[in-house]
Design an enzyme around this catalytic site. Structure first.
Site, mmCIF file in Angstrom:
data_model
loop_
_atom_site.group_PDB
_atom_site.id
_atom_site.type_symbol
_atom_site.label_atom_id
_atom_site.label_comp_id
_atom_site.label_asym_id
_atom_site.label_seq_id
_atom_site.Cartn_x
_atom_site.Cartn_y
_atom_site.Cartn_z
ATOM 1 N N SER A 95 -11.273 -0.341 2.604
ATOM 2 C CA SER A 95 -10.639 -0.600 3.903
ATOM 3 C C SER A 95 -10.115 0.704 4.479
ATOM 4 C CB SER A 95 -9.470 -1.579 3.747
ATOM 5 O OG SER A 95 -9.962 -2.815 3.300
ATOM 6 N N ARG A 153 0.832 -1.228 0.000
ATOM 7 C CA ARG A 153 0.000 0.000 0.000
ATOM 8 C C ARG A 153 0.863 1.274 0.000
ATOM 9 N NH1 ARG A 153 -2.434 -3.317 -1.119
ATOM 10 N NH2 ARG A 153 -4.466 -4.082 -0.523
ATOM 11 N N GLU A 203 -5.857 4.406 5.719
ATOM 12 C CA GLU A 203 -5.598 4.278 4.282
ATOM 13 C C GLU A 203 -6.118 5.475 3.472
ATOM 14 O OE1 GLU A 203 -6.044 0.220 2.466
ATOM 15 O OE2 GLU A 203 -7.066 1.381 0.919
HETATM 16 C C1 LIG Z 1 -15.598 -0.246 -2.062
HETATM 17 C C2 LIG Z 1 -14.114 -0.004 -2.163
HETATM 18 C C3 LIG Z 1 -13.244 -1.079 -2.286
HETATM 19 C C4 LIG Z 1 -11.863 -0.877 -2.387
HETATM 20 N N1 LIG Z 1 -11.043 -1.960 -2.495
HETATM 21 C C5 LIG Z 1 -9.705 -1.780 -2.594
HETATM 22 C C6 LIG Z 1 -8.822 -2.908 -2.707
HETATM 23 O O1 LIG Z 1 -9.248 -4.062 -2.745
HETATM 24 N N2 LIG Z 1 -7.494 -2.667 -2.794
HETATM 25 C C7 LIG Z 1 -6.977 -1.399 -2.796
HETATM 26 O O2 LIG Z 1 -5.751 -1.261 -2.894
HETATM 27 N N3 LIG Z 1 -7.781 -0.316 -2.685
HETATM 28 C C8 LIG Z 1 -9.124 -0.480 -2.593
HETATM 29 N N4 LIG Z 1 -9.952 0.621 -2.460
HETATM 30 C C9 LIG Z 1 -9.373 1.967 -2.414
HETATM 31 C C10 LIG Z 1 -9.386 2.719 -3.779
HETATM 32 O O3 LIG Z 1 -10.311 2.174 -4.656
HETATM 33 C C11 LIG Z 1 -8.017 2.715 -4.435
HETATM 34 O O4 LIG Z 1 -7.064 3.324 -3.592
HETATM 35 C C12 LIG Z 1 -8.014 3.458 -5.786
HETATM 36 O O5 LIG Z 1 -6.786 3.292 -6.444
HETATM 37 C C13 LIG Z 1 -8.302 4.953 -5.640
HETATM 38 O O6 LIG Z 1 -8.487 5.458 -6.951
HETATM 39 P P1 LIG Z 1 -9.229 6.821 -7.218
HETATM 40 O O7 LIG Z 1 -9.118 7.087 -8.682
HETATM 41 O O8 LIG Z 1 -10.602 6.768 -6.672
HETATM 42 O O9 LIG Z 1 -8.310 7.830 -6.420
HETATM 43 P P2 LIG Z 1 -8.743 9.021 -5.439
HETATM 44 O O10 LIG Z 1 -9.475 8.458 -4.281
HETATM 45 O O11 LIG Z 1 -9.403 10.108 -6.194
HETATM 46 O O12 LIG Z 1 -7.309 9.527 -4.957
HETATM 47 C C14 LIG Z 1 -6.519 8.731 -4.109
HETATM 48 C C15 LIG Z 1 -5.107 9.329 -4.025
HETATM 49 O O13 LIG Z 1 -4.471 9.241 -5.299
HETATM 50 C C16 LIG Z 1 -4.083 10.543 -5.762
HETATM 51 N N5 LIG Z 1 -4.273 10.542 -7.214
HETATM 52 C C17 LIG Z 1 -5.366 10.149 -7.891
HETATM 53 N N6 LIG Z 1 -5.145 10.207 -9.212
HETATM 54 C C18 LIG Z 1 -3.878 10.677 -9.367
HETATM 55 C C19 LIG Z 1 -3.061 10.979 -10.501
HETATM 56 N N7 LIG Z 1 -3.495 10.794 -11.759
HETATM 57 N N8 LIG Z 1 -1.801 11.465 -10.288
HETATM 58 C C20 LIG Z 1 -1.345 11.659 -9.024
HETATM 59 N N9 LIG Z 1 -2.074 11.381 -7.915
HETATM 60 C C21 LIG Z 1 -3.320 10.895 -8.090
HETATM 61 C C22 LIG Z 1 -4.999 11.503 -5.026
HETATM 62 O O14 LIG Z 1 -4.418 12.801 -4.956
HETATM 63 C C23 LIG Z 1 -5.104 10.824 -3.682
HETATM 64 O O15 LIG Z 1 -3.943 11.090 -2.933
HETATM 65 C C24 LIG Z 1 -11.342 0.438 -2.358
HETATM 66 C C25 LIG Z 1 -12.223 1.534 -2.227
HETATM 67 C C26 LIG Z 1 -13.593 1.310 -2.139
HETATM 68 C C27 LIG Z 1 -14.536 2.488 -2.014
#
Ligand SMILES: Cc1cc2nc3c(=O)[nH]c(=O)nc-3n(C[C@H](O)[C@H](O)[C@H](O)COP(=O)(O)OP(=O)(O)OC[C@H]3O[C@@H](n4cnc5c(N)ncnc54)[C@H](O)[C@@H]3O)c2cc1C
Length: 366
Positions: free
Chosen positions: A243, A161, A344
């Site tokens: 999580s 992570r 997280e």
């Molecule tokens: C129901 C659910 C289940 C999930 N299951 C998992 C799992 O199994 N495993 C897991 O690892 N995670 C899981 N997650 C967490 C999440 O989905 C991941 O961390 C995902 O990668 C976040 O992507 P996002 O586009 O929504 O990013 P955001 O939530 O919009 O941003 C997250 C972080 O990334 C940064 N960021 C986003 N895009 C960029 C970019 N292009 N350049 C630089 N920085 C950027 C943001 O500034 C922020 O710091 C889950 C979340 C939910 C709601």
């Protein structure tokens, strides 16, 4: 590129809470990104990059700078075993695309919400896979050198992570595309026990697409699969950031402390091996043993009825409600097990602007 003021963020996050962005821009191309960065320079604004909003806990006061909604899209380009994927591509859509080609490597990451550009940030992982295993390179704008750059997998500093993007170089890179290296001869990863159970009666080895569907089914049962927004379905279990706590990686002596606190033998504690003789413990198990069970409620915040690690917005929760529950859990775990859990989800906060360290502007060197 169009910049709007006082844009709501709550509706752009899966926790559905938090205040507005002072300024907000949809970024669809690398040149729009440069334009937006020039705007932030001109107005001395801190910036925050928003992807799909699935790993965010937005403060009630919102974000006092410019939020860049990084939705650069376009076709996925295949070059042999390499796949160049624009940052704004939905992660699950990319996984499905690859599985439909009959290629393994990311099938266990099906159903994770969010966009491809965020996948390297916390090295997303599930069910025996994480993206560090298949990321080849990451293309990003470097806010220190004012130029686009390409980082190799080794330069990304991946661990559980974690990557340099969310640790030592936080706030430095804005990812615009990710290249994955996928071996077409690899077979699906069935190391996760639930997956093996799912296919125990199968007469033929599952295809990557079979595993894709199985993972989504397993995630759905745990409330870890978000419904298609078009379905209009909204239940509290889905208003989470996944999580909320990372699985702690501890020393053998910390394991002994936990066993002593619970008056159980160490062998009764579920665990996974971690690098350097450390031990990874399931945070969900620790919460459960500390009295934080599924469906636990504290005001407008709660714990999912299907997943102990998912803190949820029961309907009208604010940032303050979620953090009250978070702090109660953190304090209890610390008091009982002498262990500090790590959160997280990311909290968008203004951070020092790296570009202020030099007189140069955003030149946008390619
Ligand atoms: C129901 C659910 C289940 C999930 N299951 C998992 C799992 O199994 N495993 C897991 O690892 N995670 C899981 N997650 C967490 C999440 O989905 C991941 O961390 C995902 O990668 C976040 O992507 P996002 O586009 O929504 O990013 P955001 O939530 O919009 O941003 C997250 C972080 O990334 C940064 N960021 C986003 N895009 C960029 C970019 N292009 N350049 C630089 N920085 C950027 C943001 O500034 C922020 O710091 C889950 C979340 C939910 C709601």
């Amino acid at each position: 590129m169009h910049i709007v003021q006082e844009a709501p963020l709550a509706t752009r996050t899966t926790l559905h809470l938090g205040g507005p962005a002072r300024f907000f821009a949809e970024i669809r191309t690398e040149s729009e990104l440069l334009e937006a960065l020039a705007f932030s320079d001109a107005h001395q604004l801190p910036i925050f990059v928003l992807g799909g909003g699935s790993n965010l806990l937005v403060p009630d006061e919102g974000y006092p700078g410019l939020v860049l909604h990084l939705v650069i899209d376009g076709p996925i380009k295949r070059r042999g075993d390499l796949f160049d994927v624009p940052a704004g591509t939905h992660w699950d859509a990319f996984v499905r695309y690859v599985c439909e080609l009959g290629i393994s490597g990311i099938e266990c990451l099906a159903g994770i919400p969010g966009l491809v550009g965020a996948s390297p940030i916390q090295n997303i992982g599930a069910y025996g896979e994480d993206v560090s295993q298949t990321i080849h390179t990451v293309r990003a704008y470097d806010r220190h050198t004012f130029a686009f750059t390409t980082l190799t997998r080794d330069q990304c500093g991946f661990s559980y992570r974690e990557s340099l993007f969310n640790s030592s170089q936080r706030n430095r890179y804005i990812i615009t595309s990710v290249t994955f290296s996928l071996d077409p001869t690899a077979t699906p990863n069935l190391t996760y026990a639930d997956l093996r159970r799912h296919f125990s009666a199968a007469t033929a080895p599952p295809t990557p697409l079979d595993v894709y569907h199985a993972v989504r089914e397993i995630r759905d049962a745990k409330g870890m699969l978000l419904p298609d927004p078009a379905s209009g379905q909204s239940i509290p279990d889905h208003r989470s950031a996944g999580s909320f706590f990372k699985n702690p990686v501890v020393s053998p002596s910390a394991l002994a402390t936990i066993a002593e606190a619970l008056a159980i033998p160490e062998s009764d504690i579920p665990r996974y091996p971690a690098p350097d003789g450390q031990i990874k413990l399931p945070a969900a198990w620790l919460l459960d043993r500390a009295g934080f069970h599924k469906s636990y409620i504290l005001g407008e915040a709660g714990i999912s009825s299907r997943h102990t690690l998912a803190l949820i917005n029961r309907g009208h929760a604010t940032y303050a409600d979620i953090t009250r529950l978070r702090d109660h859990i953190l304090q209890t775990i610390q008091d009982r097990f002498h262990l500090v859990l790590e959160q997280e989800p990311v909290e968008p906060r203004p951070e020092p602007r790296p570009e202020l360290t030099t007189q140069a502007g955003h030149r946008g060197r390619a």
